[in-house]
Write a protein that holds these residues in place. Structure first.
Motif, mmCIF file in Angstrom:
data_model
loop_
_atom_site.group_PDB
_atom_site.id
_atom_site.type_symbol
_atom_site.label_atom_id
_atom_site.label_comp_id
_atom_site.label_asym_id
_atom_site.label_seq_id
_atom_site.Cartn_x
_atom_site.Cartn_y
_atom_site.Cartn_z
ATOM 1 N N HIS A 190 0.837 -1.194 0.000
ATOM 2 C CA HIS A 190 0.000 0.000 0.000
ATOM 3 C C HIS A 190 0.876 1.249 0.000
ATOM 4 C CE1 HIS A 190 -3.520 -2.471 0.883
ATOM 5 N NE2 HIS A 190 -2.834 -3.051 1.855
ATOM 6 N N THR A 191 0.508 2.218 -0.812
ATOM 7 C CA THR A 191 1.136 3.538 -0.750
ATOM 8 C C THR A 191 0.396 4.341 0.306
ATOM 9 O OG1 THR A 191 1.666 3.419 -3.098
ATOM 10 C CG2 THR A 191 1.752 5.592 -2.062
ATOM 11 N N LEU A 192 1.120 4.838 1.285
ATOM 12 C CA LEU A 192 0.507 5.584 2.372
ATOM 13 C C LEU A 192 0.654 7.079 2.124
ATOM 14 C CD1 LEU A 192 1.909 3.579 5.425
ATOM 15 C CD2 LEU A 192 -0.303 3.278 4.297
ATOM 16 N N ALA A 193 -0.442 7.795 2.298
ATOM 17 C CA ALA A 193 -0.391 9.259 2.240
ATOM 18 C C ALA A 193 -0.417 9.763 3.675
ATOM 19 C CB ALA A 193 -1.587 9.792 1.454
ATOM 20 N N VAL A 194 0.734 10.219 4.156
ATOM 21 C CA VAL A 194 0.839 10.671 5.546
ATOM 22 C C VAL A 194 0.893 12.191 5.561
ATOM 23 C CG1 VAL A 194 2.141 10.495 7.690
ATOM 24 C CG2 VAL A 194 2.099 8.558 6.108
ATOM 25 N N PRO A 195 -0.114 12.850 6.159
ATOM 26 C CA PRO A 195 -0.155 14.309 6.163
ATOM 27 C C PRO A 195 1.115 14.910 6.774
ATOM 28 C CG PRO A 195 -2.208 13.379 7.015
ATOM 29 C CD PRO A 195 -1.265 12.234 6.845
ATOM 30 N N ASP A 196 1.627 15.954 6.145
ATOM 31 C CA ASP A 196 2.774 16.730 6.642
ATOM 32 C C ASP A 196 4.090 15.952 6.638
ATOM 33 O OD1 ASP A 196 1.111 18.958 7.180
ATOM 34 O OD2 ASP A 196 0.561 18.112 9.117
ATOM 35 N N VAL A 197 4.118 14.787 5.992
ATOM 36 C CA VAL A 197 5.369 14.026 5.908
ATOM 37 C C VAL A 197 5.766 13.914 4.440
ATOM 38 C CG1 VAL A 197 6.483 11.805 6.319
ATOM 39 C CG2 VAL A 197 4.901 12.732 8.017
ATOM 40 N N GLY A 198 6.908 14.481 4.113
ATOM 41 C CA GLY A 198 7.383 14.417 2.737
ATOM 42 C C GLY A 198 7.980 13.059 2.427
#
Length: 211
Positions: A190-198
């Protein structure tokens, strides 16, 4: 300095963006954990991340990003360091029994203090090499701990027959996939979209192959 209110806003915004729901009081306990980690970090250098807002994003929210994939009643977090992702996951699901494993004595001392002061009755910490840990768990987590090959070679015995292994990675681990040991298989990435983490974040889900 970021105020606790600012950090709470950042944390709540991240939780909302992830779409996860947490029990009552969890946000306060997560912030208490961050504050304790920051306090110990000044002396013991448990994490390279020192900015309070970055700690919220890169430790707390990043750990909670895998919450939807965690399953079962027991979890072992291998190479947990200062408790990541194990402590945020334990706070998010207090009914699940969590074992935190690390070979570093000062990190395990911190973990035991965090368990005591945050009253995490569902969590215990052990100072051990992964190979020497006993028991079996419905879910095993590992964050930036080792290659897929090594982590399963060292800790594969900890996974129940129907359990799942959640390996947190940065970039897509293409080059590691051929090393997955016999007896285990990749179920999903899974590709995770983590807010505020580049940067890229990926979660590799593994399990035992059917006999």
């Amino acid at each position: 300095m970021s105020s606790r209110h600012d950090l709470q806003t950042r944390l709540e915004r991240g939780i909302a963006a992830l779409g996860v729901s947490l029990p009552a009081g969890a946000v306060e306990r997560l912030l208490d954990y961050r504050a304790l980690l920051a306090r110990w970090n000044a002396t013991y250098n448990l994490t390279a991340i020192r900015d309070p807002g970055e700690m919220v994003s890169r430790h707390l929210i990043d750990s909670l990003a895998i919450l939807p994939y965690v399953q079962g009643q027991t979890l072992a977090d291998l190479g947990t360091g200062p408790g990541l992702p194990g402590i945020p996951l334990a706070i998010a699901a207090p009914e699940r029994q969590v074992l935190l494993v690390d070979s570093n004595g000062k990190k395990v001392r911190f973990l035991r203090e965090a368990i005591r002061s945050l009253k995490l009755e569902n969590v215990r910490a052990v100072q051990s090499r992964v190979e020497e840990v006993e028991g079996q768990f419905d879910c095993v987590t590992a964050r930036a701990f080792a290659s897929l090959e090594d982590m399963l070679a060292w800790g594969g015995h900890l996974l129940t027959k129907d359990g799942i292994w959640l390996a947190m990675k940065g970039k897509h681990p293409d080059e590691e996939l051929p090393g997955v040991p016999v007896g285990f298989e990749v179920r999903a990435i899974h590709t995770l979209a983590v807010p505020d983490v580049g940067g890229e974040r990926h979660l590799v889900v593994l399990g035992r192959t059917a006999a």
